[in-house]
Design a protein around this motif. Sequence first.
Motif, PDB file in Angstrom:
ATOM      1  N   ILE A  27       0.831  -1.213   0.000  1.00 29.49           N
ATOM      2  CA  ILE A  27       0.000   0.000   0.000  1.00 29.49           C
ATOM      3  C   ILE A  27       0.862   1.258   0.000  1.00 29.49           C
ATOM      4  O   ILE A  27       0.600   2.223  -0.734  1.00 29.49           O
ATOM      5  CB  ILE A  27      -0.944  -0.006   1.220  1.00 29.49           C
ATOM      6  N   LEU A  28       1.916   1.255   0.823  1.00 34.18           N
ATOM      7  CA  LEU A  28       2.813   2.412   0.877  1.00 34.18           C
ATOM      8  C   LEU A  28       3.503   2.626  -0.465  1.00 34.18           C
ATOM      9  O   LEU A  28       3.609   3.762  -0.948  1.00 34.18           O
ATOM     10  CB  LEU A  28       3.855   2.205   1.978  1.00 34.18           C
ATOM     11  N   ALA A  29       3.974   1.542  -1.080  1.00 30.52           N
ATOM     12  CA  ALA A  29       4.652   1.646  -2.368  1.00 30.52           C
ATOM     13  C   ALA A  29       3.718   2.204  -3.438  1.00 30.52           C
ATOM     14  O   ALA A  29       4.100   3.073  -4.230  1.00 30.52           O
ATOM     15  CB  ALA A  29       5.184   0.276  -2.787  1.00 30.52           C
ATOM     16  N   VAL A  30       2.478   1.698  -3.471  1.00 27.78           N
ATOM     17  CA  VAL A  30       1.500   2.186  -4.451  1.00 27.78           C
ATOM     18  C   VAL A  30       1.181   3.654  -4.199  1.00 27.78           C
ATOM     19  O   VAL A  30       1.075   4.456  -5.144  1.00 27.78           O
ATOM     20  CB  VAL A  30       0.216   1.334  -4.398  1.00 27.78           C
ATOM     21  N   ALA A  31       1.025   4.033  -2.938  1.00 25.88           N
ATOM     22  CA  ALA A  31       0.717   5.426  -2.605  1.00 25.88           C
ATOM     23  C   ALA A  31       1.840   6.357  -3.044  1.00 25.88           C
ATOM     24  O   ALA A  31       1.595   7.436  -3.611  1.00 25.88           O
ATOM     25  CB  ALA A  31       0.469   5.556  -1.107  1.00 25.88           C
ATOM     26  N   LEU A  32       3.091   5.957  -2.794  1.00 18.90           N
ATOM     27  CA  LEU A  32       4.225   6.785  -3.211  1.00 18.90           C
ATOM     28  C   LEU A  32       4.327   6.840  -4.738  1.00 18.90           C
ATOM     29  O   LEU A  32       4.670   7.878  -5.310  1.00 18.90           O
ATOM     30  CB  LEU A  32       5.524   6.225  -2.617  1.00 18.90           C
ATOM     31  N   TYR A  33       4.017   5.727  -5.385  1.00 21.24           N
ATOM     32  CA  TYR A  33       4.088   5.669  -6.848  1.00 21.24           C
ATOM     33  C   TYR A  33       3.024   6.561  -7.482  1.00 21.24           C
ATOM     34  O   TYR A  33       3.268   7.210  -8.510  1.00 21.24           O
ATOM     35  CB  TYR A  33       3.913   4.218  -7.299  1.00 21.24           C
ATOM     36  N   GLU A  34       1.847   6.596  -6.871  1.00 22.39           N
ATOM     37  CA  GLU A  34       0.742   7.374  -7.426  1.00 22.39           C
ATOM     38  C   GLU A  34       0.815   8.853  -7.057  1.00 22.39           C
ATOM     39  O   GLU A  34       0.122   9.678  -7.652  1.00 22.39           O
ATOM     40  CB  GLU A  34      -0.595   6.805  -6.920  1.00 22.39           C
ATOM     41  N   CYS A  35       1.654   9.194  -6.075  1.00 19.93           N
ATOM     42  CA  CYS A  35       1.760  10.583  -5.644  1.00 19.93           C
ATOM     43  C   CYS A  35       2.375  11.440  -6.744  1.00 19.93           C
ATOM     44  O   CYS A  35       3.441  11.107  -7.295  1.00 19.93           O
ATOM     45  CB  CYS A  35       2.615  10.684  -4.376  1.00 19.93           C
ATOM     46  N   THR A  36       1.743  12.530  -7.065  1.00 19.10           N
ATOM     47  CA  THR A  36       2.213  13.405  -8.147  1.00 19.10           C
ATOM     48  C   THR A  36       3.022  14.602  -7.638  1.00 19.10           C
ATOM     49  O   THR A  36       3.597  15.330  -8.444  1.00 19.10           O
ATOM     50  CB  THR A  36       1.004  13.928  -8.954  1.00 19.10           C
ATOM     51  N   ARG A  37       3.065  14.777  -6.330  1.00 20.50           N
ATOM     52  CA  ARG A  37       3.836  15.883  -5.747  1.00 20.50           C
ATOM     53  C   ARG A  37       5.207  15.367  -5.331  1.00 20.50           C
ATOM     54  O   ARG A  37       5.332  14.643  -4.338  1.00 20.50           O
ATOM     55  CB  ARG A  37       3.103  16.482  -4.552  1.00 20.50           C
ATOM     56  N   ASN A  38       6.239  15.734  -6.082  1.00 17.45           N
ATOM     57  CA  ASN A  38       7.581  15.207  -5.859  1.00 17.45           C
ATOM     58  C   ASN A  38       8.118  15.538  -4.469  1.00 17.45           C
ATOM     59  O   ASN A  38       8.733  14.695  -3.805  1.00 17.45           O
ATOM     60  CB  ASN A  38       8.539  15.740  -6.923  1.00 17.45           C
ATOM     61  N   THR A  39       7.891  16.754  -4.012  1.00 17.25           N
ATOM     62  CA  THR A  39       8.399  17.155  -2.691  1.00 17.25           C
ATOM     63  C   THR A  39       7.756  16.330  -1.589  1.00 17.25           C
ATOM     64  O   THR A  39       8.436  15.825  -0.684  1.00 17.25           O
ATOM     65  CB  THR A  39       8.124  18.647  -2.446  1.00 17.25           C
ATOM     66  N   LEU A  40       6.444  16.161  -1.656  1.00 19.23           N
ATOM     67  CA  LEU A  40       5.742  15.365  -0.657  1.00 19.23           C
ATOM     68  C   LEU A  40       6.219  13.922  -0.687  1.00 19.23           C
ATOM     69  O   LEU A  40       6.434  13.316   0.371  1.00 19.23           O
ATOM     70  CB  LEU A  40       4.232  15.428  -0.911  1.00 19.23           C
ATOM     71  N   ARG A  41       6.399  13.376  -1.883  1.00 23.39           N
ATOM     72  CA  ARG A  41       6.843  11.988  -1.998  1.00 23.39           C
ATOM     73  C   ARG A  41       8.229  11.802  -1.382  1.00 23.39           C
ATOM     74  O   ARG A  41       8.480  10.817  -0.673  1.00 23.39           O
ATOM     75  CB  ARG A  41       6.852  11.562  -3.462  1.00 23.39           C
ATOM     76  N   ARG A  42       9.139  12.724  -1.631  1.00 22.33           N
ATOM     77  CA  ARG A  42      10.491  12.600  -1.085  1.00 22.33           C
ATOM     78  C   ARG A  42      10.500  12.709   0.431  1.00 22.33           C
ATOM     79  O   ARG A  42      11.230  11.988   1.118  1.00 22.33           O
ATOM     80  CB  ARG A  42      11.387  13.679  -1.697  1.00 22.33           C
TER      81      ARG A  42
END
Length: 315
Positions: free
Chosen positions: A105-120
């Motif tokens: 779930i975490l991997a999918v959420a990070l993959y689908e996140c479109t905000r680069n700063t938030l993802r990092r």
Amino acid sequence: MNETQTTVLKAPKKDLWKDIKRHFSVYVLLIIPLVYYTVLKYGPIVNGQIAFKDFAPLDGVWGSKWIGFGNFMAFFKSFYFGELLRNTILYSLAKLIISVPLSVILAVALYECTRNTLRRVVQTMVYLPHFLSWVIMYGILLALLAPGDGIVNDIIEFIAGKEARYDFLTQTNSFPVIVVLSDAWKEMGWAAIVFIAALMGIDGTLFEAAMVEGATAVQRVWYITIPSIKPVIVTVVLLKLGTILDAGFNQMFMLYSIPVYSVADIIDTWVYRQGLLQFQFALATAVGIFKGVIGFLLVRISNTVVKKLTDSALI
């Protein structure tokens, strides 16, 4: 054997040497892991024979008396064997059932996140606990759950009064939950790396086609993302099944105490007390071999079952 057959047999050897010369620097790098596994993994197998001996340090590995499966029977007939096996398997299965889905779930959420700063930022925060030792994690858990001045108990006291304070780490009802959730918290981010790497390999045109057809984000995840990484999920689960009898010695050693021995004592902690503190090295080795054999059988059996039910398998 005729000349043609001899040429066919020699050809692979020539190709191998050509490949080694062509990629010599890469093969040189293999020396380090080869030495590591030879010295620290395969070398000790020779001394594993003490599991079948009445090992005496003065007599040495080769001079000790052979007793067959005596050490194994001593472990199986131990008063705590059933309790140890139950606790070990339950903790391992619980961690597997909780950690793998959370990591996916975490991997999918990070993959689908479109905000680069938030993802990092999120990636850094969820990766960090993996690099903390269980000594530090124990300190964090104490700061959160301590009955005297823990943050959680302060909140409980504020809501329900001082008499509602609860000692989470010394109660048999709450201790297993804390063990499983703290392990998921510590390792979830690091385990998600494998799934993120698998997600990066998905063909982007599949998502584009799904969007053209009107598929929602949830439908794209359910019908494209998850099926695409299913082989990786199966491989991770099979590898974890091979360590089903490793419930996390470092974590248990730091968290458990006498009041929760009945639900916290696992095979590794028992081996530590019996094998190292009481110098029963042969018994500890026998238990290690037992764990290895069970892990190997579980991987083989589960791999066979998965291969028959799905198209994915480890070997």
